[in-house]
Design an enzyme around this catalytic site. Structure first.
Site: not given
Length: 588
Positions: A190, A384
């Site tokens: 991430k 995402s």
């Protein structure tokens, strides 16, 4: 009393002037709107595709007025409009060919792929396609290379150096200012949080970037190799060796067909059109062709709704360039209850955003899917939060070079105590009813229990996210977790991993929806509904934002203005759990 009358008459005069201007504006709009006459296309017309314009999935017209109120400045047509116009032009007897203006291309790789594919299909009609740019950037060449002939200026050139992905990091700036970001994340890939906590890419981020960037580059080389009949390995070698430095180099290695000036280009068009050298060439812009051609079908028994979800995902209400939870929840609910809508195609072009807003939209798609098909079409980005709202669709399409995945979560707050005290001379004190009453305040550092609360919240959202994906993709949660971890994938790899069902365009998604509901007699309705001319003229907030952005770009340049906007956008992330793509990257 004298002062009163001065103010009174000044106000009266202002009202009179405003009403007069408004009258003529509305009169001009009324004349334009009431005119049903379409532009007449002449024979031997050439459709012009200007790659320097951004063709977004959803365009709400914006109007600028000058003293000539008959002239309304309107944004370019949407990407799907352009694709439909190119398809329509194949059988339009007035259109003899396409001219690609190919200097620069600000459009994303997936959008460019859709344009390229449509132009390639146009060539099958036997009509010509010519591309020209005084200088041609790499991304512009990706589209232009499909043309029958590609030309550049003898003193111009062609950009050919491979691809690079660049990120901007803020940690050094924050260190100098005395600001300590508090970053919490789930997923070792991430990388959205990296600009705040490190000064360069971590090894996991470099790994994932090398993979997806390699996929983009591979697709690029394969497409150009096929169009130009040059081996892809040779193309790769030309970039690695820096062989293309001049226009002559591009000609020598077969990337362009000739080096010519614009007057010579006109002569080529005359030869193709079989017209005289002093005849005017009928170049038709997409804006004009949109008015002249009946490229949209408004008939059909069954209705398929196309919903454009473009921009960042945010809570509540907001601008047209964002996916706001309230607007899209209400829209999907409305379409679910509308019995005339037989299927929904949702075009997702988003880097993600608010985790809560993403979940609310996911919920409406899940409910809607139980009643009618919800087909997902991914554009340049569906990552995402963009993937969150897509994962439970009935079927998912993506382009090979769509950026998707990035299934992860992060949250940001910060401690600016030193900045306020040492840089600004400001100090803070507080009275509170409990130890966590001022949780999230940037005027002090977080305690260890507070950090645990934040990380626990992020972990919980990540768990929910992976469970949503597992449910939608019919895969074990453990498998989804193994390919999640915030990692970014291309659409091509997404198919291999099971995150995407098939490669294809928005058009493919619409055709699939029609096949699912077993109809060939259908029409398209597009949402969100575009605002009226009146609303656009008097919607000052959006116009002001657009004008401010243009002024900043003009005065500071694109690089500096982008940096300022990135820092400004941080405000929307503070203390709000985010499911969004790595903070910012640029492919060159």
């Amino acid at each position: 009393m004298k002062s009163f009358f001065k103010i009174f008459f000044a106000t009266l005069l202002a009202i009179f002037i405003f009403c007069t201007i408004a009258f003529f504006i509305l009169l001009g709009i009324g004349v334009a709107a009431s005119s049903s006459d379409k532009p007449v296309l002449n024979d031997n017309s050439v459709l012009v595709i200007d790659l320097s314009k951004s063709y977004h999935d959803f365009e709400n017209p914006s109007f600028s007025l000058n003293l000539n109120i008959k002239k309304l400045s309107i944004q370019p047509p949407s990407l799907y409009d352009v694709i439909r116009m190119i398809n329509y032009a194949q059988s339009d007897k007035k259109i003899k060919g396409i001219y690609i203006q190919a200097s620069v291309n600000p459009n994303g790789f997936a959008s460019s792929e859709e344009l390229r594919r449509a132009i390639s299909e146009f060539k099958q009609s036997g009509k010509f396609v010519i591309a020209y740019g005084a200088t041609i950037t790499q991304k512009a060449y990706y589209v232009a290379s499909v043309a029958n002939k590609v030309y550049t200026n003898p003193q111009g050139g062609l950009e050919w150096h491979g691809m690079a992905s660049q990120m901007m990091f803020f940690k050094g700036l924050f260190d100098k200012l005395g600001i300590q970001p508090e970053v919490f994340y789930a997923g070792k890939f991430k990388s959205a949080t990296e600009p705040f906590r490190v000064t360069k890419m971590t090894d996991p981020n470099k790994l994932q970037t090398s993979v997806w960037l390699g996929d983009l580059y591979g697709t690029f080389l394969e497409a150009v190799a096929k169009s130009r009949n040059i081996d892809s390995a040779q193309l790769h070698l030309l970039a690695n060796n820096g062989s293309i430095q001049t226009a002559g180099d591009a000609l020598k290695y077969g990337l362009v067909d000739s080096l010519i000036y614009t007057d010579q280009l006109e002569n080529n068009f005359h030869q193709l059109l079989k017209t005289k050298s002093n005849d005017k060439i009928n170049f038709i812009t997409l804006d004009k062709y949109a008015e002249a051609a009946d490229y949209k079908s408004f008939s059909g028994k069954d209705r398929i709704a196309v919903v454009y979800a473009q921009g960042e995902i945010v809570d509540g209400t907001g601008d047209n360039d964002k996916i706001t939870s309230d607007k899209y929840v209400n829209l999907l609910r409305k379409l679910r209850k509308d019995s005339s809508v037989k299927a929904i195609v949702m075009r997702v072009n988003s880097p993600g955003g608010s985790a809560l807003a993403s979940d609310m939209i996911w919920r409406e798609i899940t409910l809607t899917k139980k009643i009618k098909p919800v087909i997902i079409s991914m554009g340049d980005l569906a990552a995402s939060g963009g993937y969150y709202i897509s994962c439970n669709g009935s079927f998912i399409f993506a382009e090979p070079n769509t950026i998707t995945g990035s299934i992860g979560v992060f949250s940001i707050t910060g401690n600016a105590e030193d900045f306020f005290k040492n840089k600004l001379g400001l100090t803070f004190d507080v009275v509170k009813t409990g130890p966590y009453a001022d949780l999230g305040s940037i005027a002090r550092p977080m305690t260890e229990p507070e950090k645990n609360f934040m990380q626990s919240s992020v972990d919980s959202i990540y768990k929910t996210f992976t469970e949503r994906v597992a449910e939608g993709r019919k895969k074990p949660v453990s498998y989804i977790d193994s390919i999640a971890q915030g990692r970014v994938w291309t659409g091509k790899r997404g198919v291999q991993l099971g995150l995407v069902d098939s490669l294809g365009s928005l058009n493919d998604a619409i055709k699939y929806a029609a096949r699912i509901i077993k109809t060939t007699d259908y029409r398209i309705s597009e949402y969100p509904e575009k605002k009226s001319i009146f609303d656009q003229l008097f919607h000052s907030d959006e116009n002001n934002d657009m004008i401010s952005a243009k002024i900043m770009t003009k005065e500071l340049g694109p690089e500096m203005s982008k940096s300022i906007l990135l820092i400004k956008n941080m405000q929307t992330m503070i203390n709000i759990p985010q499911t969004r793509l790595p903070f910012e990257f640029e492919v060159r």
